[in-house]
Scaffold this motif. Structure first.
Motif, PDB file in Angstrom:
ATOM      1  N   GLU A   4       0.842  -1.186   0.000  1.00 17.44           N
ATOM      2  CA  GLU A   4       0.000   0.000   0.000  1.00 17.44           C
ATOM      3  C   GLU A   4       0.883   1.244   0.000  1.00 17.44           C
ATOM      4  OE1 GLU A   4      -3.023   0.025   2.992  1.00 17.44           O
ATOM      5  OE2 GLU A   4      -3.456  -2.117   2.793  1.00 17.44           O
ATOM      6  N   LEU A   5       0.685   2.109  -0.983  1.00 19.14           N
ATOM      7  CA  LEU A   5       1.467   3.333  -1.121  1.00 19.14           C
ATOM      8  C   LEU A   5       0.538   4.537  -1.098  1.00 19.14           C
ATOM      9  CD1 LEU A   5       3.875   2.297  -4.026  1.00 19.14           C
ATOM     10  CD2 LEU A   5       4.274   2.091  -1.572  1.00 19.14           C
TER      11      LEU A   5
ATOM     12  N   LEU B  92      -2.699   1.968  -4.483  1.00 20.52           N
ATOM     13  CA  LEU B  92      -1.917   3.113  -4.950  1.00 20.52           C
ATOM     14  C   LEU B  92      -2.762   4.360  -4.785  1.00 20.52           C
ATOM     15  CD1 LEU B  92      -0.498   1.620  -8.288  1.00 20.52           C
ATOM     16  CD2 LEU B  92       0.547   1.545  -6.024  1.00 20.52           C
ATOM     17  N   THR B  93      -2.261   5.320  -3.994  1.00 23.13           N
ATOM     18  CA  THR B  93      -3.047   6.517  -3.695  1.00 23.13           C
ATOM     19  C   THR B  93      -2.175   7.764  -3.754  1.00 23.13           C
ATOM     20  OG1 THR B  93      -4.534   5.291  -2.226  1.00 23.13           O
ATOM     21  CG2 THR B  93      -4.484   7.676  -1.977  1.00 23.13           C
TER      22      THR B  93
ATOM     23  N   VAL C  22       1.886   5.917 -13.386  1.00 24.89           N
ATOM     24  CA  VAL C  22       2.104   4.593 -13.970  1.00 24.89           C
ATOM     25  C   VAL C  22       2.389   4.797 -15.455  1.00 24.89           C
ATOM     26  CG1 VAL C  22       1.161   2.292 -14.346  1.00 24.89           C
ATOM     27  CG2 VAL C  22       0.557   3.570 -12.278  1.00 24.89           C
ATOM     28  N   GLY C  23       3.598   4.432 -15.870  1.00 20.39           N
ATOM     29  CA  GLY C  23       4.074   4.752 -17.200  1.00 20.39           C
ATOM     30  C   GLY C  23       3.592   3.818 -18.295  1.00 20.39           C
TER      31      GLY C  23
ATOM     32  N   ARG D  18      -6.070 -10.011  -5.461  1.00 25.49           N
ATOM     33  CA  ARG D  18      -7.505 -10.109  -5.188  1.00 25.49           C
ATOM     34  C   ARG D  18      -8.136  -8.757  -4.877  1.00 25.49           C
ATOM     35  NH1 ARG D  18      -5.374 -14.909  -4.588  1.00 25.49           N
ATOM     36  NH2 ARG D  18      -6.669 -16.794  -4.708  1.00 25.49           N
ATOM     37  N   MET D  19      -7.298  -7.790  -4.530  1.00 24.93           N
ATOM     38  CA  MET D  19      -7.812  -6.444  -4.255  1.00 24.93           C
ATOM     39  C   MET D  19      -6.896  -5.421  -4.906  1.00 24.93           C
ATOM     40  SD  MET D  19      -8.600  -4.525  -0.645  1.00 24.93           S
ATOM     41  CE  MET D  19      -9.129  -2.803  -0.628  1.00 24.93           C
ATOM     42  N   LEU D  20      -7.489  -4.531  -5.717  1.00 26.28           N
ATOM     43  CA  LEU D  20      -6.735  -3.483  -6.399  1.00 26.28           C
ATOM     44  C   LEU D  20      -7.436  -2.154  -6.168  1.00 26.28           C
ATOM     45  CD1 LEU D  20      -4.473  -2.604  -8.381  1.00 26.28           C
ATOM     46  CD2 LEU D  20      -6.055  -3.112 -10.252  1.00 26.28           C
ATOM     47  N   SER D  21      -6.689  -1.173  -5.666  1.00 29.04           N
ATOM     48  CA  SER D  21      -7.242   0.149  -5.395  1.00 29.04           C
ATOM     49  C   SER D  21      -6.368   1.202  -6.051  1.00 29.04           C
ATOM     50  CB  SER D  21      -7.328   0.395  -3.883  1.00 29.04           C
ATOM     51  OG  SER D  21      -7.814   1.697  -3.612  1.00 29.04           O
TER      52      SER D  21
END
Length: 448
Positions: free
Chosen positions: A125-126, A160-161, A166-167, A181-184
């Motif tokens: 988590e960033l 990612l917050t 993202v290139g 299973r979880m993407l934010s």
């Protein structure tokens, strides 16, 4: 005698995992065993504000880079120690908002992520700086996500917050998100419109997806300042994700979802007066639906009539800050929770839901002179039904409130709560506040 210190290291780690991070960090003062346990703890959470407090770093604005350097030194040593012991880093959560200012520290964050991914990290988590389209575009204010992230086979959760870019190179690189299973994705900038689709489509096991206010940088635009080259992600297509169960989308104009096992959907538009297109017709197993900020176009009455036949398992419906028809009919044998918040145009609601357990009505925004509460009628309802009403109502419209209350099903009502705002000082002398037939439990709060 400290009996806990004699427990196996895995159990001590489990104890730390159940504590708030601040309390877990303080266990190093208990004994040498706890210090060693903390140094080998595989979950690393770094929040810049908590770090400054725990390590007594002076809070001086002119020294923000000094504080960042202290944090960099601490995190680097923790990760190197774990890697030197051959220990896997299961969770790495990094919150550097208000302290991280690229390019300073970007190389160190790269190194941390590489070490975490190489050791088999499962949760990454960033939360970085608040880069957004409202700021002037600059190469320096964004942190470039390293490619090693999409090579991490062990990842099950990626968040990612803020201020993360993202290139385009992610399109041509081999992706290994087979376990995610979880993407934010919140306030993330993509340098090509195809990158977000590429990321999501390579998560075959994904169960939860969040996309909020993400942006795309248009390299082809040459007119005007660079900030005008950034626009919101306009399209989101979710196809073939068989395990997807929960979706939360904000700030995307057109969303198409073809996921037969979807159970929970929350959609919020971001521009009043702008068109939107939301299609989830194939999601017949939907159980929870939340629609927010759709004021550009009135939701058709037909939509409400067809809603429960299209989605027969729907148990929870929330409509917030939307333009709705003057009359709404809710007919459902499965519905348990109904929330109507700030619905403009609404004059009448007819509810036939024998299993409804909770009804929440709020109208914070309706303050114009001629506003009256809508007539809400319950044709059928559960004997455990709880009703909460939050309303902005001036004294001259207490008669409207009385009519509103009269339609509450007091014979079966378990609880009725009224919250009334913006009343004159003599509201206590107004008889219209009285409920003639009190349900088993009723409360009235008058808030000035």
């Amino acid at each position: 005698m400290d009996y806990l210190s004699g427990l196996p290291k895995t159990i001590l780690h489990d104890i730390l995992a159940r504590l708030p991070y601040k309390d877990a960090a303080k266990t190093i003062a208990l004994s040498k065993t706890w210090r060693d346990t903390w140094s080998s703890y595989p979950n690393l959470y770094v929040h810049c504000n908590d770090f400054i407090t725990l390590h007594h770093v002076p809070i001086i604005n002119s020294h923000r880079f000094t504080k960042m350097d202290i944090l960099i030194d601490y995190v680097t040593k923790r990760l190197l120690r774990l890697c030197a012991q051959g220990l896997a880093i299961k969770e790495f959560k990094l919150d550097l908002r208000y302290l991280f200012h690229p390019p300073h520290g970007s190389h160190d964050v790269d190194q941390w992520i590489q070490m975490a991914c190489a050791s088999g990290v499962e949760v990454l988590e960033l939360y970085l700086s608040n880069g957004s389209i409202g700021r002037e575009y600059s190469e320096d204010i964004w942190y470039d996500l390293p490619l090693c992230v999409i090579e991490a086979k062990s990842l099950t959760k990626l968040v990612l917050t803020g201020g993360i870019r993202v290139g385009q190179e992610f399109l041509s690189h081999s992706m290994k998100f087979s376990s995610v299973r979880m993407l934010s994705l919140r306030h993330v900038l993509f340098t090509h419109e195809g990158v977000i689709k590429h990321l999501i489509s390579h998560c075959p096991l994904i169960e939860q997806l969040t996309v909020e206010y993400c942006s795309v940088y248009n390299h082809l635009s040459i007119e005007g300042p660079q900030v005008h080259r950034i626009s919101r992600v306009k399209f989101l297509f979710l196809n073939g994700l068989q395990r997807l169960k929960k979706v939360h989308v904000q700030g995307v104009e057109e969303v198409h979802i073809d996921s037969p096992n979807l159970e929970n959907l929350c959609y919020s538009h971001f521009k009043f007066g702008e068109p939107f297109n939301l299609n989830f017709d194939s999601c017949t197993k939907l159980r929870c639906l939340c629609i927010i900020d759709l004021n550009s176009t009135t939701i058709a009455e037909k939509w409400f009539l067809e809603l429960f036949s299209k989605y027969p398992l729907l148990e929870s419906l929330e409509i917030c800050n939307c333009s709705v028809p003057e009359k709404i009919n809710i007919f459902s044998s499965q519905l348990k929770v109904l929330k109507l918040y700030d619905c403009s145009n609404l004059n009448e609601v007819n509810i036939d839901a024998p299993n409804l357990l909770s009804f929440d009505y709020r109208d914070y925004k309706n303050r114009h002179r001629d506003y009256k509460n809508p007539v809400i009628s319950f044709l059928r309802g559960s004997n455990q039904l709880e009703v909460s009403v939050f309303t902005n109502l001036r004294c001259q419209y207490f008669y409207s409130l009385s009519r509103f209350i009269e339609n509450m099903p007091r014979k079966i009502l378990a609880s009725l709560s009224l919250f009334i705002y913006e009343l004159l000082p003599n509201y206590r002398d107004m008889p219209a506040l009285l409920i003639s037939s009190t349900p088993p439990k009723s409360n009235i709060w008058v808030l000035e």
